[in-house]
Design an enzyme around this catalytic site. Sequence first.
Site, PDB file in Angstrom:
ATOM      1  N   ARG A  99       6.230  -2.665  20.704  1.00 47.36           N
ATOM      2  CA  ARG A  99       5.025  -2.034  20.157  1.00 47.36           C
ATOM      3  C   ARG A  99       5.335  -1.420  18.804  1.00 47.36           C
ATOM      4  O   ARG A  99       6.452  -0.993  18.551  1.00 47.36           O
ATOM      5  CB  ARG A  99       4.514  -0.953  21.109  1.00 47.36           C
ATOM      6  CG  ARG A  99       3.860  -1.520  22.349  1.00 47.36           C
ATOM      7  CD  ARG A  99       3.201  -0.438  23.173  1.00 47.36           C
ATOM      8  NE  ARG A  99       2.476  -1.021  24.297  1.00 47.36           N
ATOM      9  CZ  ARG A  99       1.886  -0.312  25.241  1.00 47.36           C
ATOM     10  NH1 ARG A  99       1.926   1.004  25.200  1.00 47.36           N
ATOM     11  NH2 ARG A  99       1.241  -0.897  26.229  1.00 47.36           N
ATOM     12  N   ARG A 106       4.256  -3.659   9.279  1.00 46.01           N
ATOM     13  CA  ARG A 106       3.933  -4.812  10.129  1.00 46.01           C
ATOM     14  C   ARG A 106       5.089  -5.815  10.113  1.00 46.01           C
ATOM     15  O   ARG A 106       5.444  -6.383  11.137  1.00 46.01           O
ATOM     16  CB  ARG A 106       2.638  -5.467   9.616  1.00 46.01           C
ATOM     17  CG  ARG A 106       2.084  -6.514  10.571  1.00 46.01           C
ATOM     18  CD  ARG A 106       0.762  -7.065  10.063  1.00 46.01           C
ATOM     19  NE  ARG A 106       0.246  -8.063  10.992  1.00 46.01           N
ATOM     20  CZ  ARG A 106      -0.520  -9.072  10.624  1.00 46.01           C
ATOM     21  NH1 ARG A 106      -0.837  -9.242   9.361  1.00 46.01           N
ATOM     22  NH2 ARG A 106      -0.971  -9.933  11.513  1.00 46.01           N
ATOM     23  N   ASN A 138       0.677 -10.211  20.670  1.00 42.54           N
ATOM     24  CA  ASN A 138       0.063 -10.120  19.338  1.00 42.54           C
ATOM     25  C   ASN A 138       1.054  -9.701  18.256  1.00 42.54           C
ATOM     26  O   ASN A 138       2.004  -8.997  18.551  1.00 42.54           O
ATOM     27  CB  ASN A 138      -1.110  -9.125  19.368  1.00 42.54           C
ATOM     28  CG  ASN A 138      -2.387  -9.779  19.848  1.00 42.54           C
ATOM     29  OD1 ASN A 138      -2.669 -10.912  19.476  1.00 42.54           O
ATOM     30  ND2 ASN A 138      -3.140  -9.090  20.674  1.00 42.54           N
ATOM     31  N   ARG A 169     -15.909 -13.157  24.185  1.00 49.82           N
ATOM     32  CA  ARG A 169     -16.591 -11.901  23.827  1.00 49.82           C
ATOM     33  C   ARG A 169     -17.873 -12.204  23.054  1.00 49.82           C
ATOM     34  O   ARG A 169     -18.920 -11.583  23.288  1.00 49.82           O
ATOM     35  CB  ARG A 169     -15.669 -11.030  22.966  1.00 49.82           C
ATOM     36  CG  ARG A 169     -14.572 -10.329  23.753  1.00 49.82           C
ATOM     37  CD  ARG A 169     -13.583  -9.649  22.821  1.00 49.82           C
ATOM     38  NE  ARG A 169     -12.651  -8.783  23.549  1.00 49.82           N
ATOM     39  CZ  ARG A 169     -11.408  -8.528  23.163  1.00 49.82           C
ATOM     40  NH1 ARG A 169     -10.924  -9.084  22.056  1.00 49.82           N
ATOM     41  NH2 ARG A 169     -10.635  -7.720  23.862  1.00 49.82           N
ATOM     42  N   HIS A 193      -6.664 -14.984  15.322  1.00 54.92           N
ATOM     43  CA  HIS A 193      -7.140 -14.083  16.387  1.00 54.92           C
ATOM     44  C   HIS A 193      -7.191 -12.667  15.826  1.00 54.92           C
ATOM     45  O   HIS A 193      -6.203 -12.151  15.329  1.00 54.92           O
ATOM     46  CB  HIS A 193      -6.182 -14.143  17.581  1.00 54.92           C
ATOM     47  CG  HIS A 193      -6.405 -13.070  18.596  1.00 54.92           C
ATOM     48  ND1 HIS A 193      -7.581 -12.940  19.298  1.00 54.92           N
ATOM     49  CD2 HIS A 193      -5.600 -12.067  19.030  1.00 54.92           C
ATOM     50  CE1 HIS A 193      -7.484 -11.913  20.123  1.00 54.92           C
ATOM     51  NE2 HIS A 193      -6.297 -11.360  19.977  1.00 54.92           N
ATOM     52  N   THR A 248      -5.867  -3.041  26.087  1.00 49.96           N
ATOM     53  CA  THR A 248      -6.757  -4.021  26.712  1.00 49.96           C
ATOM     54  C   THR A 248      -5.947  -4.784  27.752  1.00 49.96           C
ATOM     55  O   THR A 248      -4.747  -4.987  27.576  1.00 49.96           O
ATOM     56  CB  THR A 248      -7.334  -5.023  25.691  1.00 49.96           C
ATOM     57  OG1 THR A 248      -6.265  -5.785  25.133  1.00 49.96           O
ATOM     58  CG2 THR A 248      -8.095  -4.323  24.583  1.00 49.96           C
TER      59      THR A 248
END
EC number: 1.1.1.27
Length: 332
Positions: A99, A106, A138, A169, A193, A248
């Site tokens: 994480r 990034r 991700n 979604r 994405h 999520t």
Amino acid sequence: MSVKEHLIHNVHKEEHGHAHNKITVVGVGAVGMACAISILMKDLADELALVDVVEDKLRGEMLDLQHGSLFLRTPKIVSGKDYSVTANSKLVIITAGARQQEGESRLNLVQRNVNIFKFIIPNVVKHSPDCKLLVVSNPVDIWTYVAWKISGFPKHRVIGSGCNLDSARFRYLMGERLGIHSLSCHGWIVGEHGDSSVPVWSGVNVAGVSLKALHPELGTDADKEHWKEVHKQVVDSAYEVIKLKGYTSWAIGLSVADLAETVMKNLRRVHPISTMVKGMYGIKDDVFLSVPCVLGYHGITDVVMMTLKSEEEEKLRKSADTLWGIQKELQF
């Protein structure tokens, strides 16, 4: 004689062969376990293997699922820190990753995750050389590229979960507006994405009726019904859920099980998933983005070439350039 010997008369000595429809989930965090339970509820595997580095949590999750075996139809649920537990998997789902830490760039996060993948992927390949890899971590498009590079697998066997959830979604929100179930609302989100995903407004339809034909301003700034807001809600939805519950899990777990079903049952359904797009839509680099792909037992067999507007193609190329800018700095 034991109780078992009194009770059971053996007719045929079974050889303990390996499972025929084995699925592995790497990473037992919220997303990994949502994938696991969604797959179990769909009866997709005859063996489910879980892998993680946190041994207590891993064993706890395995036991918790095993204790519910009566209510499932998957006869074997196993776990281990050692990747030998994943041997002979048909599908390996990667949800693991570091994480982002406060103040971390990034690129630094990406590089740390490359180092994690350099451990995970070779171990997966060693024990399941013929598997399909489904990357969920991700930023998924970059990780799918990294998994492809490290694995040495052909591109059709390395799949990113990509925009399968973004499109779901979108269809849900479209259905909410129209008062129709999302299964009957058709629309595709492609590209990267997340934040720079591209809604293909020209393809949005219900029962073959194009919404763009009914309402030419659909998805534009001039649209008085503000359909563009639907795509904005798609982009913002993950952030909203994270803000409210911290992460999520359920929707992505269900989306991954949907993809797993298509693979394990060789359904050859078309999904917006991340694949190598070099040579498509004017993209010149080795990048993975979501486009409509025919998915089945052997992985991605075909890509459906969408008719995109010039600005939609431009957005795809811009995403590709951004991804390549990060990818070319990575140390393997």
